[in-house]
Design a protein around this motif. Structure first.
Motif, PDB file in Angstrom:
ATOM      1  N   ASP A 251     -64.098 -43.694 -80.944  1.00 58.69           N
ATOM      2  CA  ASP A 251     -65.089 -42.934 -80.061  1.00 58.69           C
ATOM      3  C   ASP A 251     -64.591 -42.414 -78.840  1.00 58.69           C
ATOM      4  O   ASP A 251     -65.275 -41.954 -77.987  1.00 58.69           O
ATOM      5  CB  ASP A 251     -66.355 -43.983 -79.899  1.00 58.69           C
ATOM      6  CG  ASP A 251     -67.235 -44.279 -81.212  1.00 58.69           C
ATOM      7  OD1 ASP A 251     -67.305 -43.334 -81.823  1.00 58.69           O
ATOM      8  OD2 ASP A 251     -67.907 -45.049 -81.318  1.00 58.69           O
ATOM      9  N   ASP A 252     -63.370 -43.254 -78.356  1.00 59.08           N
ATOM     10  CA  ASP A 252     -62.644 -42.836 -77.166  1.00 59.08           C
ATOM     11  C   ASP A 252     -61.804 -41.660 -77.201  1.00 59.08           C
ATOM     12  O   ASP A 252     -61.231 -41.064 -76.165  1.00 59.08           O
ATOM     13  CB  ASP A 252     -61.841 -43.921 -76.799  1.00 59.08           C
ATOM     14  CG  ASP A 252     -62.454 -45.271 -76.540  1.00 59.08           C
ATOM     15  OD1 ASP A 252     -63.428 -45.309 -75.986  1.00 59.08           O
ATOM     16  OD2 ASP A 252     -62.199 -46.277 -77.340  1.00 59.08           O
ATOM     17  N   ILE A 253     -61.627 -41.101 -78.325  1.00 60.63           N
ATOM     18  CA  ILE A 253     -60.884 -39.842 -78.485  1.00 60.63           C
ATOM     19  C   ILE A 253     -61.438 -38.621 -77.689  1.00 60.63           C
ATOM     20  O   ILE A 253     -60.719 -38.082 -76.835  1.00 60.63           O
ATOM     21  CB  ILE A 253     -60.525 -39.320 -79.718  1.00 60.63           C
ATOM     22  CG1 ILE A 253     -59.670 -40.509 -80.500  1.00 60.63           C
ATOM     23  CG2 ILE A 253     -60.062 -37.990 -79.948  1.00 60.63           C
ATOM     24  CD1 ILE A 253     -59.532 -40.309 -81.994  1.00 60.63           C
ATOM     25  N   ASP A 254     -62.617 -38.120 -77.708  1.00 61.21           N
ATOM     26  CA  ASP A 254     -63.238 -37.110 -77.254  1.00 61.21           C
ATOM     27  C   ASP A 254     -63.417 -37.383 -75.601  1.00 61.21           C
ATOM     28  O   ASP A 254     -62.891 -36.500 -74.889  1.00 61.21           O
ATOM     29  CB  ASP A 254     -64.599 -36.891 -77.631  1.00 61.21           C
ATOM     30  CG  ASP A 254     -64.718 -36.316 -79.144  1.00 61.21           C
ATOM     31  OD1 ASP A 254     -63.594 -35.901 -79.469  1.00 61.21           O
ATOM     32  OD2 ASP A 254     -65.857 -36.351 -79.748  1.00 61.21           O
TER      33      ASP A 254
ATOM     34  N   LEU B  76     -52.838 -47.725 -79.583  1.00 59.27           N
ATOM     35  CA  LEU B  76     -53.974 -48.532 -79.801  1.00 59.27           C
ATOM     36  C   LEU B  76     -54.928 -48.355 -80.958  1.00 59.27           C
ATOM     37  O   LEU B  76     -55.315 -49.334 -81.512  1.00 59.27           O
ATOM     38  CB  LEU B  76     -54.756 -48.513 -78.431  1.00 59.27           C
ATOM     39  CG  LEU B  76     -54.088 -48.933 -77.070  1.00 59.27           C
ATOM     40  CD1 LEU B  76     -54.825 -48.730 -75.945  1.00 59.27           C
ATOM     41  CD2 LEU B  76     -53.788 -50.650 -77.109  1.00 59.27           C
ATOM     42  N   LEU B  77     -55.081 -46.992 -81.234  1.00 55.61           N
ATOM     43  CA  LEU B  77     -55.957 -46.365 -82.152  1.00 55.61           C
ATOM     44  C   LEU B  77     -55.293 -47.135 -83.617  1.00 55.61           C
ATOM     45  O   LEU B  77     -56.036 -47.254 -84.598  1.00 55.61           O
ATOM     46  CB  LEU B  77     -56.125 -45.143 -82.402  1.00 55.61           C
ATOM     47  CG  LEU B  77     -56.899 -44.706 -81.157  1.00 55.61           C
ATOM     48  CD1 LEU B  77     -57.300 -43.240 -81.163  1.00 55.61           C
ATOM     49  CD2 LEU B  77     -58.279 -45.269 -81.261  1.00 55.61           C
TER      50      LEU B  77
ATOM     51  N   GLN C  88     -55.141 -50.853 -88.531  1.00 55.16           N
ATOM     52  CA  GLN C  88     -54.470 -51.557 -89.143  1.00 55.16           C
ATOM     53  C   GLN C  88     -55.104 -53.058 -89.421  1.00 55.16           C
ATOM     54  O   GLN C  88     -55.357 -53.678 -90.321  1.00 55.16           O
ATOM     55  CB  GLN C  88     -53.103 -51.862 -88.707  1.00 55.16           C
ATOM     56  CG  GLN C  88     -52.149 -50.901 -88.703  1.00 55.16           C
ATOM     57  CD  GLN C  88     -50.781 -51.073 -88.244  1.00 55.16           C
ATOM     58  OE1 GLN C  88     -50.691 -52.198 -87.564  1.00 55.16           O
ATOM     59  NE2 GLN C  88     -49.842 -50.301 -88.311  1.00 55.16           N
ATOM     60  N   SER C  89     -55.937 -53.147 -88.049  1.00 54.30           N
ATOM     61  CA  SER C  89     -56.685 -54.615 -88.290  1.00 54.30           C
ATOM     62  C   SER C  89     -58.332 -54.180 -88.523  1.00 54.30           C
ATOM     63  O   SER C  89     -58.827 -55.211 -88.941  1.00 54.30           O
ATOM     64  CB  SER C  89     -56.484 -55.041 -86.755  1.00 54.30           C
ATOM     65  OG  SER C  89     -57.170 -54.290 -85.854  1.00 54.30           O
TER      66      SER C  89
ATOM     67  N   ALA D  58     -61.851 -53.125 -83.304  1.00 57.19           N
ATOM     68  CA  ALA D  58     -61.376 -52.346 -82.068  1.00 57.19           C
ATOM     69  C   ALA D  58     -60.983 -53.292 -81.131  1.00 57.19           C
ATOM     70  O   ALA D  58     -61.189 -54.714 -80.960  1.00 57.19           O
ATOM     71  CB  ALA D  58     -62.708 -51.836 -81.299  1.00 57.19           C
ATOM     72  N   ARG D  59     -60.203 -52.791 -80.106  1.00 54.90           N
ATOM     73  CA  ARG D  59     -59.338 -53.733 -79.276  1.00 54.90           C
ATOM     74  C   ARG D  59     -59.955 -53.626 -77.882  1.00 54.90           C
ATOM     75  O   ARG D  59     -60.182 -52.650 -77.409  1.00 54.90           O
ATOM     76  CB  ARG D  59     -58.046 -53.235 -79.166  1.00 54.90           C
ATOM     77  CG  ARG D  59     -57.051 -54.164 -78.141  1.00 54.90           C
ATOM     78  CD  ARG D  59     -55.893 -53.689 -78.215  1.00 54.90           C
ATOM     79  NE  ARG D  59     -55.004 -54.458 -77.017  1.00 54.90           N
ATOM     80  CZ  ARG D  59     -53.950 -54.238 -76.479  1.00 54.90           C
ATOM     81  NH1 ARG D  59     -53.138 -53.159 -77.068  1.00 54.90           N
ATOM     82  NH2 ARG D  59     -53.203 -54.808 -75.576  1.00 54.90           N
ATOM     83  N   SER D  60     -60.145 -54.988 -77.080  1.00 55.11           N
ATOM     84  CA  SER D  60     -60.647 -54.680 -76.066  1.00 55.11           C
ATOM     85  C   SER D  60     -59.796 -54.756 -74.998  1.00 55.11           C
ATOM     86  O   SER D  60     -58.507 -54.930 -75.030  1.00 55.11           O
ATOM     87  CB  SER D  60     -61.351 -56.278 -75.489  1.00 55.11           C
ATOM     88  OG  SER D  60     -61.844 -56.612 -74.542  1.00 55.11           O
ATOM     89  N   VAL D  61     -60.158 -54.034 -73.587  1.00 57.70           N
ATOM     90  CA  VAL D  61     -59.074 -53.687 -72.739  1.00 57.70           C
ATOM     91  C   VAL D  61     -59.920 -53.958 -71.536  1.00 57.70           C
ATOM     92  O   VAL D  61     -61.248 -53.955 -71.168  1.00 57.70           O
ATOM     93  CB  VAL D  61     -58.594 -52.038 -72.793  1.00 57.70           C
ATOM     94  CG1 VAL D  61     -57.886 -51.844 -73.881  1.00 57.70           C
ATOM     95  CG2 VAL D  61     -59.973 -51.281 -72.673  1.00 57.70           C
TER      96      VAL D  61
END
Length: 78
Positions: free
Chosen positions: A11-14, A57-58, A63-64, A67-70
């Motif tokens: 969802d962060d791409i756009d 990050l994506l 792979q996992s 979603a990774r927290s930042v």
């Protein structure tokens, strides 16, 4: 991260693209500067060099499956 939910996911791409192409609109929409939110390379600049960091990050999400927290940006940088 980019959509301001604290997680890096697809969802962060756009919003990332919006920040690169129209930083003023990004800031108006999300209430934080595109520069502060998008500097994933941590070099003090939000530019096309940050695309690789987003892709990495994506890739971790793919792979996992998680979603990774930042951290939220502070002082104008992540």
């Amino acid at each position: 991260m980019e959509d301001r939910n604290g997680l890096v996911d697809f969802d962060d791409i756009d919003p990332f693209v919006l920040g690169l192409t129209n930083p003023a609109e990004y800031t108006a929409r999300f209430g934080v500067s595109a520069e502060a939110a998008g500097d994933l390379g941590l070099d003090g600049q939000f530019d096309f060099d940050d695309i690789g960091a987003l892709v990495d990050l994506l890739g971790e999400v793919t792979q996992s499956g998680v979603a990774r927290s930042v951290p939220e940006p502070s002082g104008g940088t992540l």
